[in-house]
Design a protein around this motif. Structure first.
Motif, PDB file in Angstrom:
ATOM      1  N   PHE A 265       3.217 -26.902  49.302  1.00 21.36           N
ATOM      2  CA  PHE A 265       1.819 -26.460  49.344  1.00 21.36           C
ATOM      3  C   PHE A 265       1.592 -25.413  48.266  1.00 21.36           C
ATOM      4  CE2 PHE A 265      -1.386 -23.397  50.984  1.00 21.36           C
ATOM      5  CZ  PHE A 265      -2.487 -24.238  50.922  1.00 21.36           C
ATOM      6  N   TYR A 266       0.545 -25.650  47.465  1.00 20.20           N
ATOM      7  CA  TYR A 266       0.155 -24.725  46.405  1.00 20.20           C
ATOM      8  C   TYR A 266      -1.264 -24.233  46.689  1.00 20.20           C
ATOM      9  CZ  TYR A 266       3.264 -28.145  44.075  1.00 20.20           C
ATOM     10  OH  TYR A 266       4.261 -29.013  43.764  1.00 20.20           O
ATOM     11  N   SER A 267      -1.547 -23.010  46.324  1.00 23.13           N
ATOM     12  CA  SER A 267      -2.938 -22.551  46.390  1.00 23.13           C
ATOM     13  C   SER A 267      -3.182 -21.492  45.321  1.00 23.13           C
ATOM     14  CB  SER A 267      -3.282 -21.993  47.772  1.00 23.13           C
ATOM     15  OG  SER A 267      -2.617 -20.773  48.017  1.00 23.13           O
ATOM     16  N   TRP A 268      -4.435 -21.431  44.914  1.00 26.48           N
ATOM     17  CA  TRP A 268      -4.879 -20.466  43.901  1.00 26.48           C
ATOM     18  C   TRP A 268      -6.246 -19.958  44.312  1.00 26.48           C
ATOM     19  CZ3 TRP A 268      -3.883 -17.650  39.598  1.00 26.48           C
ATOM     20  CH2 TRP A 268      -4.970 -17.209  38.843  1.00 26.48           C
TER      21      TRP A 268
ATOM     22  N   TYR B 105       8.264 -24.196  38.032  1.00 24.70           N
ATOM     23  CA  TYR B 105       7.287 -23.218  38.528  1.00 24.70           C
ATOM     24  C   TYR B 105       6.043 -23.166  37.658  1.00 24.70           C
ATOM     25  CZ  TYR B 105       5.644 -18.818  40.566  1.00 24.70           C
ATOM     26  OH  TYR B 105       4.896 -17.852  41.203  1.00 24.70           O
ATOM     27  N   THR B 106       6.225 -23.019  36.364  1.00 23.46           N
ATOM     28  CA  THR B 106       5.080 -22.918  35.453  1.00 23.46           C
ATOM     29  C   THR B 106       4.258 -24.195  35.453  1.00 23.46           C
ATOM     30  OG1 THR B 106       6.361 -21.408  34.046  1.00 23.46           O
ATOM     31  CG2 THR B 106       4.393 -22.403  33.089  1.00 23.46           C
TER      32      THR B 106
ATOM     33  N   THR C 259       9.540 -19.679  49.279  1.00 23.69           N
ATOM     34  CA  THR C 259       8.150 -19.248  49.136  1.00 23.69           C
ATOM     35  C   THR C 259       8.033 -18.214  48.015  1.00 23.69           C
ATOM     36  OG1 THR C 259       7.730 -19.590  51.500  1.00 23.69           O
ATOM     37  CG2 THR C 259       6.182 -18.197  50.297  1.00 23.69           C
ATOM     38  N   TYR C 260       7.029 -18.417  47.163  1.00 26.01           N
ATOM     39  CA  TYR C 260       6.670 -17.453  46.118  1.00 26.01           C
ATOM     40  C   TYR C 260       5.193 -17.114  46.274  1.00 26.01           C
ATOM     41  CZ  TYR C 260      10.719 -19.622  43.716  1.00 26.01           C
ATOM     42  OH  TYR C 260      11.947 -20.133  43.383  1.00 26.01           O
ATOM     43  N   SER C 261       4.859 -15.869  46.047  1.00 21.47           N
ATOM     44  CA  SER C 261       3.442 -15.516  45.962  1.00 21.47           C
ATOM     45  C   SER C 261       3.255 -14.375  44.972  1.00 21.47           C
ATOM     46  CB  SER C 261       2.873 -15.127  47.332  1.00 21.47           C
ATOM     47  OG  SER C 261       3.397 -13.899  47.788  1.00 21.47           O
TER      48      SER C 261
ATOM     49  N   SER D 287       4.815 -22.672  48.332  1.00 22.87           N
ATOM     50  CA  SER D 287       5.907 -22.725  49.287  1.00 22.87           C
ATOM     51  C   SER D 287       6.301 -24.177  49.496  1.00 22.87           C
ATOM     52  CB  SER D 287       5.486 -22.100  50.623  1.00 22.87           C
ATOM     53  OG  SER D 287       6.560 -22.103  51.550  1.00 22.87           O
ATOM     54  N   TYR D 288       7.595 -24.427  49.552  1.00 21.85           N
ATOM     55  CA  TYR D 288       8.033 -25.801  49.786  1.00 21.85           C
ATOM     56  C   TYR D 288       9.225 -25.828  50.740  1.00 21.85           C
ATOM     57  CZ  TYR D 288      11.776 -25.096  46.275  1.00 21.85           C
ATOM     58  OH  TYR D 288      12.867 -24.651  45.565  1.00 21.85           O
ATOM     59  N   ALA D 289       9.320 -26.939  51.476  1.00 24.26           N
ATOM     60  CA  ALA D 289      10.429 -27.187  52.394  1.00 24.26           C
ATOM     61  C   ALA D 289      11.109 -28.471  51.965  1.00 24.26           C
ATOM     62  CB  ALA D 289       9.925 -27.286  53.826  1.00 24.26           C
ATOM     63  N   GLU D 290      12.341 -28.354  51.501  1.00 28.36           N
ATOM     64  CA  GLU D 290      13.096 -29.511  51.009  1.00 28.36           C
ATOM     65  C   GLU D 290      14.140 -29.910  52.052  1.00 28.36           C
ATOM     66  OE1 GLU D 290      15.228 -30.914  46.865  1.00 28.36           O
ATOM     67  OE2 GLU D 290      15.322 -28.796  47.453  1.00 28.36           O
TER      68      GLU D 290
END
Length: 805
Positions: free
Chosen positions: A733-736, A771-772, A677-679, A703-706
């Motif tokens: 899941f991505y959100s902005w 990421y970018t 997870t990154y935020s 955040s991702y679950a692999e």
């Protein structure tokens, strides 16, 4: 002899501090200009409240002579007036950051605490900072400070060559008091010298006691005033421009009215007609891999303001009102859902709350939501139909809270949701108690709750807890137990995750009450908690943790903790199947946090953590770092980056059920996965003055679950390799979210708000680790939406209108 004299002086001082101070006020007929200049003759003739005492960190020590504080109080037929001279030997060093309302910022503060009934139950607190900003709140010992409460009052703060001056006018409509001819109010005055992080009060507040509101002084001399008619109208008009992913742009004009009416000297009616919550803060959505729903904060003003009574018993989760529909559409094999609203519209709501002089608090909350339907299409014929997924519904909360001896209470609470037709209804009733000894040294608290669900199959359940604790002194402790039956369900108007358990817990703590050579404050605490599944007695969860928190002499906050699950536990929820559990191995972890002094222009928060399980390769680690910079008294920015990684996390992904008539799955599928997870969040403000502020709030989350390999849950709770499962159950899941806003308080209680918001979110099974590229794709995808809105709210006080005409 010298030592005896010193002892005598100390005992006399302590005796003096333990007594309530008294201040005599005076009636005035002349006009007081709220300009921060105490040049009216009435101020010179008023009695002075002085001799402030340190609240923290050096509790009980007299205020230094170079910080001498002098407060005067006057009153007339309409309002009470406060004038404060706050001496400071270095006026140029007085911190005075400009902030929006209810945000103290990095500033010196002066406040007055008023209890019109002098019953030790509830304070109305009004603050002014050295930058001329306002803050106000309602405070109770049980629920702390509620800054969502806003009153309309006047103030002015001015820096002088001797310190700073505060002048306040608080109309009686902002207070609560009886109709008696001769009034005795509880009152206290508060001052914080921000650069030293020292706080002072006029009447001594003993930090050894577990109470705050009962340590006010006395204000005498107010006579022959009457509680005014408390009728406030807040009409509003809002205009929205929306642009969706297909560049369709449309405008919406809304209007409505909020109303506040003082039914009598104790009770207030709040009502919203045609509500508009379009400018409330966005929700911080996450990738939720667990068995329970995500719980969101309440950001709608009506449901956050003055809710201390409604929090009794912890039965109200107000996001249920106007939240997700309670059912999903029933689909045939040849049907799909074309449109299904994510939320239910609120039609109107009102609440009545207050407390009598005898200590009886009454709270009534009622809301009505509209019927909501989903559009369903037949894939073979193309015919569409509407199906109700939420009927017309009524939400109701009743609270009766009797306080006695100024520090104890017994409350009756009932929540009820009635849905039209054959839909489910929910009712929960509770008795809660909060009992303290006369000297506030020990506490006995608990509750008993009973739930009844009226549905296809009725359900009845109970939940009860009891806690005993010592609440004063350096050494404190507590212990308790709770029990919840399988069918207890308060989720129609509350929120609850686990059921069918009993638990025991305990804690012990130590704190310093006065500064030492190295610390302004220091405390350490140990907690232990064990929960058992009620039917089998298996341990559902267990936790043992130890934590130290400190504030250094340089006002840096430093702490660390060790937390552990020393025993294996049986998780009955992750399996998503009745009477099935997965065994969670033992775990131990720790964390450190450092928060440097916010008084400095540059400050930083840093919080790393690490945990390891009693299982090969299974661990977690992460950190958050949050630098903040105050460029000047008008401009500041706060940034936070959070990273968290779970290696070899075990979690549910699917169930295989070959027999469609069976409720028991043939196989419960888990995955061995890495979850990352990154935020990033950025917030900032530019304040033109204490009435005008530009704000920015940005949040990017990924955040991702692999899944590494697939497992099956065995009957004994262990996981075994599972072959033949080929579906992709990875999650990403991505959100902005981005908010740019401008707020202008153009008149007392009246505000113009301008907001531009864009947001996007996406859930995928395919994981792209660039990421970018992920951020770029998110901002360019079809889910990005834009909203521009302008809202104008105007405050109308019946008393002012009456006086003008």
């Amino acid at each position: 002899m010298r030592n005896q004299l010193l002892l005598c002086f100390f005992l006399l001082s302590a005796f003096g501090y333990s007594q309530k101070k008294s201040l005599q006020t005076k009636f005035i007929t002349t006009k007081i200009a709220i300009d921060g200049v105490l040049n009216e003759t009435a101020w010179e003739q008023a009695n002075v409240a002085g001799d402030f005492i340190t609240f923290e960190p050096d509790n009980g020590k007299p205020i230094p002579e170079n910080k001498k504080s002098e407060v005067r109080v006057l009153y007339d037929n309409d309002a009470i007036y406060i004038g404060a001279l706050l001496h400071d030997e270095n006026p140029d060093k007085i911190l005075r950051e400009i902030t929006q309302r209810d945000d103290f910022g990095t500033s010196d503060i002066f406040g007055v605490f008023i209890n019109g009934f002098n019953d030790g139950q509830q304070d109305f607190q009004f603050f002014v900072n050295a930058a001329d900003g306002q803050a106000d709140c309602i405070t109770t010992d049980s629920n702390g400070e509620d800054y969502s409460w806003d009153a309309v009052w006047e103030s002015k703060a001015v820096i002088t060559d001797k310190g700073w001056v505060v002048e306040m006018r608080i109309p009686y409509a902002a207070l609560r008091f009886s109709a008696e001819n001769k009034q005795t109010w509880g009152i206290n005055f508060f001052r914080e010298v921000r650069r030293d992080r020292y706080k002072y009060s006029w009447n001594f507040i003993d930090s050894k006691l577990g109470t705050f509101t009962q340590q006010n002084g006395i204000l005498e001399g107010i006579e022959n005033i009457k509680p005014p008619v408390r009728l406030f109208l807040l009409p509003y008009s809002s205009f929205y421009v929306n642009a969706d992913s297909k560049q369709k742009t449309y405008g919406t004009l809304k209007g409505g009215l909020d109303l506040k009416y003082g039914i009598n000297d104790a009770f207030t009616l709040d009502m919203i007609l045609i509500p508009d919550f379009g400018q409330t803060k966005f929700d911080d959505q996450i990738l939720n891999l667990g068995p329970f729903e995500q719980q969101f904060n309440e950001n709608r003003p009506f449901f956050t303001e003055g809710t201390d009574l409604f929090s009794k018993g912890n039965l109200l989760y107000s996001r249920r009102i106007g939240g997700s529909p309670s059912t999903r559409p029933n689909l045939a094999t040849n049907e799909v859902v074309d449109a299904s609203p994510a939320t239910v519209n609120l039609i109107n709501a009102f609440k009545v709350s207050g407390r009598t002089k005898g200590g009886l608090g009454v709270g009534i909350l009622n809301a009505v939501t509209e019927k909501t339907s989903a559009s369903i299409r037949n894939t073979e014929t193309g015919v569409t139909r509407e199906e109700a997924i939420e009927p017309l519904a009524n939400y109701n909360v009743l609270v009766l809270d009797q306080r006695f001896r100024k520090n104890s209470s017994v409350a009756f609470i009932n929540t009820n949701v009635t849905r039209n037709g054959s839909f489910r209804d929910g009712n929960v009733t509770a008795l809660a108690w909060d009992l303290n000894t006369k000297k506030n040294t020990y506490n006995l608290a608990g509750d008993f709750k009973y739930s009844f669900i009226n549905a296809a199959e009725d359900k009845k359940g109970i939940y009860s807890q009891l806690n005993f604790s010592e609440t004063s002194g350096k050494y404190r402790y507590g212990m308790g137990a709770e029990i919840m039956t399988k069918d207890f369900d308060n989720n129609d108007l509350g929120i609850n995750f686990q059921t069918n358990y009993y638990s025991v817990y305990g804690n012990a703590s130590y704190r310093i009450l006065n500064p030492t050579k190295y610390f302004n404050s220091f405390n350490t605490r140990i907690n232990a908690y064990t929960q058992f599944e009620k039917e089998t007695g298996k341990i559902q969860s267990n936790n043992l943790n130890f934590q130290i928190n400190s504030n250094t002499k340089q006002n840096h906050y430093i702490g660390f903790g060790i937390n552990s699950n020393p025993l294996e536990s049986y998780d009955y929820y992750e399996s998503r199947a009745e009477n099935r559990f997965v065994i969670i191995p033992q775990r131990i972890g720790g964390f450190i946090y450092i928060s440097t002094n916010y008084n400095n222009s540059f400050a930083i928060d840093f919080n790393p953590s690490y945990a390891v399980f009693d299982e090969a390769g299974r661990n977690s680690y992460g950190f958050s770092v949050g630098p903040r910079y105050r460029f000047n008294d008008k401009l500041s920015l706060n940034y936070n980056f959070n990273f968290f990684r779970q290696n070899n996390n075990k979690g549910y992904i699917d169930s295989i059920n070959e027999d469609l008539n069976s409720v028991t799955p043939n196989a419960i599928i888990f995955a061995n996965r890495n979850v990352i997870t990154y935020s990033n969040t950025l917030s900032g403000k530019y304040s033109l003055n204490s009435q005008m502020t530009f704000n920015i709030s940005l949040r990017q989350y990924w955040s991702y679950a692999e899944n590494k390999n697939v497992l099956s849950l065995e009957q004994n709770g262990r996981l075994a390799d599972f072959a033949g499962y080929v579906e992709n159950r990875n999650s990403s899941f991505y959100s902005w979210n981005a908010d740019l806003s401008y707020s202008w308080w153009f008149a007392p209680g009246s505000q113009v708000s301008v907001l531009y918001r864009n947001n996007a979110g996406a859930f995928e099974r395919k994981i792209n680790k660039e990421y970018t590229e992920n951020i770029t794709n998110l901002l360019n995808n079809d889910a990005l939406s834009h909203v521009f809105s302008i809202s104008v709210r105007y405050f109308i006080d019946y008393n002012q209108v009456k006086n003008k005409f």
